[in-house]
Design an enzyme around this catalytic site. Sequence first.
Site, PDB file in Angstrom:
ATOM      1  N   GLU A 164       8.564   1.286 -11.931  1.00  0.00           N
ATOM      2  CA  GLU A 164       7.263   1.146 -12.602  1.00  0.00           C
ATOM      3  C   GLU A 164       7.369   1.082 -14.130  1.00  0.00           C
ATOM      4  OE1 GLU A 164       4.769   4.268 -11.095  1.00  0.00           O
ATOM      5  OE2 GLU A 164       5.081   3.685  -9.008  1.00  0.00           O
ATOM      6  N   ASN A 206      11.736  -1.578  -8.918  1.00  0.00           N
ATOM      7  CA  ASN A 206      10.676  -1.234  -7.968  1.00  0.00           C
ATOM      8  C   ASN A 206       9.350  -1.041  -8.701  1.00  0.00           C
ATOM      9  OD1 ASN A 206      10.045  -0.432  -5.159  1.00  0.00           O
ATOM     10  ND2 ASN A 206       9.621   1.583  -6.036  1.00  0.00           N
ATOM     11  N   HIS A 242       1.350  -0.602  -2.004  1.00  0.00           N
ATOM     12  CA  HIS A 242       0.303   0.402  -1.792  1.00  0.00           C
ATOM     13  C   HIS A 242      -1.038  -0.333  -1.800  1.00  0.00           C
ATOM     14  CE1 HIS A 242       2.951   3.815  -2.039  1.00  0.00           C
ATOM     15  NE2 HIS A 242       3.390   3.468  -3.230  1.00  0.00           N
ATOM     16  N   GLU A 272       7.182   0.727  -0.136  1.00  0.00           N
ATOM     17  CA  GLU A 272       6.322   1.919  -0.058  1.00  0.00           C
ATOM     18  C   GLU A 272       4.999   1.595   0.631  1.00  0.00           C
ATOM     19  OE1 GLU A 272       5.970   4.021  -3.789  1.00  0.00           O
ATOM     20  OE2 GLU A 272       7.968   3.421  -4.456  1.00  0.00           O
ATOM     21  N   ASP A 274       1.689   1.346   2.453  1.00  0.00           N
ATOM     22  CA  ASP A 274       0.611   2.078   3.117  1.00  0.00           C
ATOM     23  C   ASP A 274      -0.700   1.384   2.802  1.00  0.00           C
ATOM     24  OD1 ASP A 274       0.071   2.946   0.491  1.00  0.00           O
ATOM     25  OD2 ASP A 274       0.848   4.950   0.818  1.00  0.00           O
TER      26      ASP A 274
END
Length: 355
Positions: A164, A206, A242, A272, A274
């Site tokens: 990030e 990432n 996400h 990641e 979700d």
Amino acid sequence: MKLQSVSLLLSTLSIALSAPSPYRPKPKLVNKYPGLDVLAKRAGLLYFGTAIDNVVLNNSQYISIAHNKSEFGQVTPSNGQKWMYIEPQQGKFNYSMGDAITKPGREAGQMGRCHTFIWHNQLPEWLTAKNWTKPELVKVLENHIRHEARHYYDSCYAWDVVNEAFNDDGTLRETMWLNTIGKSYIELAFKFARKYTSPRTRLYYNDYGIERVNNKSIAVAEMVKYFLKRGVPIDGVGLQAHFTTGRSPSYNETSASIAQYNKLGVEVALTELDVRQALPDSHEQQQAQAKIYADSVKACVDAKDCVGVTVWDFWDPVSWVPETFPGYGDACLWSANFTKKPAYYAISDMLREYS
């Protein structure tokens, strides 16, 4: 029929009945409900995995699913390898939280993704409270990566080296790393990672919000292009994925973003995944969530070089979402009572189409 012929017939029949039957192999038992990792591999992916947090390691039912290799062929410590836990005091390293996830994973035959060497969050106070000079902080960075990389030398298919580092508009995020070292801190982190990790370990950048072609994802692509041109080691880009029901990228949008990195010659993973929902949940939201999950995984399967998918935990009660996004939750594939949700079956059904 003559008596002699009848006697011969009865004798032949008796021999036939007493002779052993010819060998017939038993039919193989076919698992009608193979797990997600089994199906993902059949569809051409390297793995389908999950993140695991230390807070739930005392729940035996959770652990039995988390380390079920047919469901999850790869595991990621969601917090245990971050700086504040690995190096809580300068030069003092503690690998217990990371090991609590990576060791059972290896014993279960699961791959490992490691997360993360450098981030602007979850840093120890000794690191954030001091005004470092550039040479001092570079030395601290290299020392941290050296120790952690060597400890997990053979445990990681991939490392999220930098996490990030960009803002949504494509500019670099203002952090202690950028303010003290300058933009070269990202390049240095990758060079240090390559120096101390196994040559087989894949090195990733990432980030979230790069699942569409936008200012942020383009900036990441430009960084990758620049690194490759200058010989800076980078092997992959992680799309965190996400998502939120009702405003998630489409299959085509995610596919286009993956393609922009594949064209540069690096691999991609959804790292990641979700899909959070506004609470209370509803049948309609669950159906929408299921489609987002399935479309996201399908975009990876259909890509030129998307190696795998990691869900950011699989059980609703330990999701990071409710604490970070009040009013949202139910983001995972298993509900609180360990029931598989429609999203699970949507992914499973989609993957079966590739078998």
